[in-house]
Scaffold this motif. Structure first.
Motif, short mmCIF file in Angstrom:
data_model
loop_
_atom_site.label_atom_id
_atom_site.label_comp_id
_atom_site.label_asym_id
_atom_site.label_seq_id
_atom_site.Cartn_x
_atom_site.Cartn_y
_atom_site.Cartn_z
N HIS A 96 -127.49 8.25 -2.47
CA HIS A 96 -127.25 9.57 -3.06
C HIS A 96 -127.04 9.55 -4.58
N HIS A 97 -126.09 8.74 -5.04
CA HIS A 97 -125.80 8.77 -6.49
C HIS A 97 -126.89 8.09 -7.31
N CYS A 142 -118.67 15.15 -5.33
CA CYS A 142 -119.53 15.57 -4.22
C CYS A 142 -118.68 16.12 -3.08
N CYS A 166 -126.99 18.21 -6.18
CA CYS A 166 -125.91 17.82 -7.10
C CYS A 166 -126.42 17.75 -8.54
ZN LIG Z 1 -123.63 14.67 -4.58
#
Ligand SMILES: [Zn+2]
Length: 494
Positions: free
Chosen positions: A237-238, A32, A212
């Motif tokens: 996020h992940h 990222c 992503c």
């Molecule tokens: Zn990311």
């Protein structure tokens, strides 16, 4: 051909695992990248350097690595900055991508295979959101598309969080339009004056997490080997990337190995007093060097926090100096003879060091041990450097330099510059660090020291040993130690 097995710590399983890629010899790797609304800070730099280390090491042991690092060029912060600076969001993003690229280059980061931007991935982002909606994991409210965490049974598997516990916390500022307070936006309807893209749900822009997942699907496929980022990205996020990708493609696991590096901590009080405002990567790189950044951020283990302090900067400068002093000595020794003779015992010592170095790196990138092996070699080389004939000296020096150029430089990315230039620069850096400590004595600069040394050399030539000794003592009183070696005088700060 893969030359060795390696173990990496997988945040998903919370243990070290043997690295086995989906396709033999190939490794798909995503990291990222930054949101480009400002210069990157030292924490972003650590992220780029850690990813660069992984990339370099996997290449070195024989993987064909496809490395992707993104730029977030659509974001609230960018829009805000654009309004402040009276620019368009695109102009702000464009400007800072250029600046970040300069920092990466100065820090010696290799170019990734792909550097995608959100604005170049819009079609794929919309496509992935459509996939998610059609599989029943997304729902539309007033031109927004929201991910339904209840539709994804594995939600929380990376962060180890349980939906029920999270819901209690999330209920506080409940967005009443959402079915579950933890549901997150895949697509946001655009507000007046914001940049927008046409979509099946109307004018809008993507939420942060979806980019992503979409970039990975576009450039690396539905399932990849390794995903990296800072530990602060694990949740949400992940976690959300996993939910989107696995719900969208119907394939799991999205990522085989999740790698997360630790924070850069800052010794606030000391920093503000002494180091000044060295928080942006740019300031650090200008004040010190790319190699200093690499040493500071890569030799501690990537899962350990780094305390960004005057001491750490000082130690990095001293350590690089030891490497470059040995390199400089070896270069001088190589010049002594064109008939270098290989020294069997020293060759064996280097082979042993190399093996230990690679073993440490293969053990979840255990860089503190790997770098200690390099210093073991430097110690041994310094001990042996002057032994034997000129042919012997040149032989040992050549072998030592080969280790640097074939092992240290390709993996760590430092130790490859011109030693004489770097040594002068490092002594200037040390002087500037010393300057922060107001209690310390005023130090001579490298140029001043060199002029003392040439004065002393002249006295020695004229056999005025009283004068030459006096100069040496004067230097010592000023904190500079002089050593006479067969290759001429060498100096160091005490
Ligand atoms: Zn990311």
């Amino acid at each position: 051909m893969i030359t060795r097995d390696s173990q990496i710590y997988n945040s998903l399983s919370r243990r070290k695992e043997k690295l086995i890629t989906r396709k033999e010899g190939k490794l798909s790797f995503y990291s990222c990248g930054p949101t480009v609304y400002n210069l990157i800070h030292v924490g972003n730099l650590r992220s780029a350097l850690v990813a660069d280390l992984f990339y370099r090491f996997w290449k070195q042991i024989g993987f064909d690595v496809i490395f992707t690092r993104n730029y977030t060029d659509v974001d609230d912060k960018i829009i805000h900055r654009a309004q402040e600076d009276n620019l368009t969001a695109q102009e702000v993003a464009e400007k800072f991508i250029e600046e970040v690229e300069k920092d990466y280059e100065k820090a010696g980061c290799l170019d990734p295979t792909y550097r995608p931007r959100v604005t170049d991935t819009m079609m794929e982002i919309i496509g992935l959101i459509e996939q998610i909606v059609s599989r029943g994991s997304g729902y539309v409210i007033d031109g927004n598309v929201v991910f339904s965490v209840d539709s994804f049974k594995d939600y929380g598997k990376l962060s180890g969080k349980h939906l029920e516990d999270l819901e209690v916390g999330a209920r506080v500022d409940r967005d009443t339009r959402k079915r579950n307070p933890l549901d997150f936006y895949l697509w946001k309807a655009s507000k007046e004056g914001e940049p927008f893209w046409e979509s099946p749900w109307g004018k809008g822009r993507p939420g942060w997490h979806i980019e992503c997942s979409a970039m990975i699907q576009k450039l690396l496929g539905n399932q990849i080997d390794v995903h990296h980022g800072g530990s602060d990205l694990i949740f949400p996020h992940h976690e959300n990337e996993i939910a989107q990708s696995e719900a969208g493609s119907g394939k799991a696991p999205f990522v085989r190995y999740w790698l997360h590096h630790a924070f850069v901590t800052i010794n606030q009080e000391k920093m503000s007093k002494s180091l000044g405002n060295v928080f942006s990567a740019r300031e650090f790189l200008n004040k010190f060097s790319g190699e200093m950044a690499r040493y500071m951020f890569l030799t501690p283990h990537y899962r350990s926090p780094i305390d960004f302090s005057e001491n750490a900067v000082w130690s990095a400068a001293k350590a690089l100096e030891r490497i470059y002093e040995a390199k400089n000595l070896a270069e001088d020794c190589v010049a002594l003879s064109s008939q270098a003779i290989k020294n069997q015992a020293f060759e064996e010592f280097i082979a042993k060091i190399s093996e230990e170095f690679y073993s440490a790196m293969s053990d979840d990138f255990h860089t503190p041990v790997a770098i200690s092996k390099v210093f073991d070699l430097i110690k041994e080389y310094n001990r042996l450097a002057y032994q034997g004939s000129n042919d012997d000296k040149a032989g040992r020096a050549k072998s030592f330099l080969r280790f640097l150029s074939e092992v240290l430089v390709p993996i760590f990315g430092f130790g490859g510059d011109n030693s004489k230039e770097v040594l002068v620069r490092l002594s200037e850096i040390q002087k500037s660090i010393k300057g922060w400590d107001e209690s310390g004595p005023e130090q001579l600069s490298a140029t001043e020291i060199e002029s003392f040394i040439s004065e002393r050399e002249l006295a020695r030539k004229q056999k005025d040993f009283k004068r030459s000794d006096k100069i040496r003592d004067e230097l010592l009183a000023k904190g500079v130690e002089l050593k006479d070696t067969p290759l001429g005088p060498k100096w160091s700060y005490r």
